[in-house]
Design an enzyme around this catalytic site. Structure first.
Site: not given
Ligand code: PMV
Length: 322
Positions: A83-87, A130
């Protein structure tokens, strides 16, 4: 050949509820992803990951390039699956590289919209938060009203401060926790929309605390946000343990960041970052310190992006994306 990089991110307040039209605040972090991209005659796609192939095909279609001619090299400091935005960093760096090679760089707001499409190859439909952080850098206010266009802007921050990011050993997808929450909302909409409104109040208060440098308040808000996320079912016993370790070691607040179900936590530690990181490492968790709110923060080390960021700041509060 084009070489472009973009930063990872943490969500400070508002993950999940941002999917339901509430605002969120996120910040870029020190680890970055760098892409080297070339368009040539030789077959370029080497990844066995079908999501990378879909992302490349989506990006290539935007510029009318045959995706089989694209070669990419990836160097990333951003942990994957946390969940740290790599993609998102990958998607933004890819579109910037292709834009440079095609001689048609996308205007900032169009880049956000298109990068969200590319990132959807990895996560299914995402709010776009992200890619907004990967593209703009710094501390970002993000909002996507239901049925409306997303809006992203850089937030003024009174003082720079340190965050500690720590990784659980639980890898997870974004889609898993998002889908499970969607099911809860479907069965108990009244209850969950009350949670969402409360979460939105925390985000608005967080904006004020960042603007005045009131870290005590920001820490309380992060703790409360974490409690709400736990109530929504997206925390885990490990994430609970990690936030407790961080608070005991002197963090002003600590919460899961991103989709949860594993992944990472973020702790606010303006004075105690070293102690907090050490306490988490002593319990076996990978942890690093990242500084947020430095004036010179940039998403992409080019003059261009600096100009775009200034334009957005001067344009007023928020800008429509798309
Ligand atoms: O990909 P992550 O783990 O950073 O999740 C993004 C944040 C969420 O709110 C859970 C999903 C979204 O699309 O905003």
């Amino acid at each position: 050949m084009a070489v472009r990089s973009a930063p990872g991110k943490v969500i400070l307040l508002g993950e999940h509820t941002v999917v339901y039209g509430r605002p969120a605040i996120a910040a870029s972090i020190r680890p970055r992803l760098e892409l080297t991209v070339a368009v040539g005659e030789a077959p370029g796609i080497e990844s066995g990951d079908p999501r990378v192939r879909t992302a490349l095909e989506t990006a290539a279609a935007i510029y009318g390039i045959d995706p089989r001619r694209i070669g990419i090299g990836v160097e990333s400091e951003i942990p994957i699956g946390c969940g740290l935005g790599s993609s998102a960093a990958f998607s933004v760096a890819l579109l910037r590289s292709l834009g440079e090679l095609a001689g048609r760089p996308l205007e900032e707001l169009e880049l956000l919209r298109r990068a969200t499409e590319v990132e959807n190859a990895f996560h299914g439909t995402s709010s776009g938060i992200d890619v907004a952080v990967a593209s703009l850098g710094g501390v970002i206010w993000f909002e996507r009203p239901s049925g409306g266009l997303p809006r992203a802007s850089r937030l003024p921050v009174h003082d720079a401060f340190d965050l500690v990011v720590a990784l659980s050993d639980e890898r997870r997808s974004t889609a898993g926790p998002v889908g499970r929450l969607r099911e809860r909302v479907r069965t108990h909409p009244g209850l969950y929309h009350q949670f969402f409104d409360l979460a939105a109040n925390l985000v608005h208060a967080g904006r004020g605390a960042l603007g005045t440098g009131d870290f005590e308040t920001l820490g309380c808000l992060m703790d409360a946000a974490h409690g709400l996320l736990n109530s929504m079912g997206v925390s885990t016993p490990t994430l609970e343990r990690m936030t407790t370790i961080a608070r005991r070691a002197g963090a002003l607040g600590a919460k899961l960041t991103g989709a949860g179900g594993g992944g990472a936590i973020v702790a606010l530690a303006p004075e105690t970052a070293h102690d907090v990181a050490e306490a988490l490492r002593a319990e076996g968790f990978e942890a690093f310190v990242t500084r947020v709110g430095e004036p010179a923060e940039e998403a992409d080390a080019t003059e261009d992006s600096e100009i775009r960021v200034e334009e957005i700041e001067h344009a007023g509060d928020e800008r429509a994306v798309g």
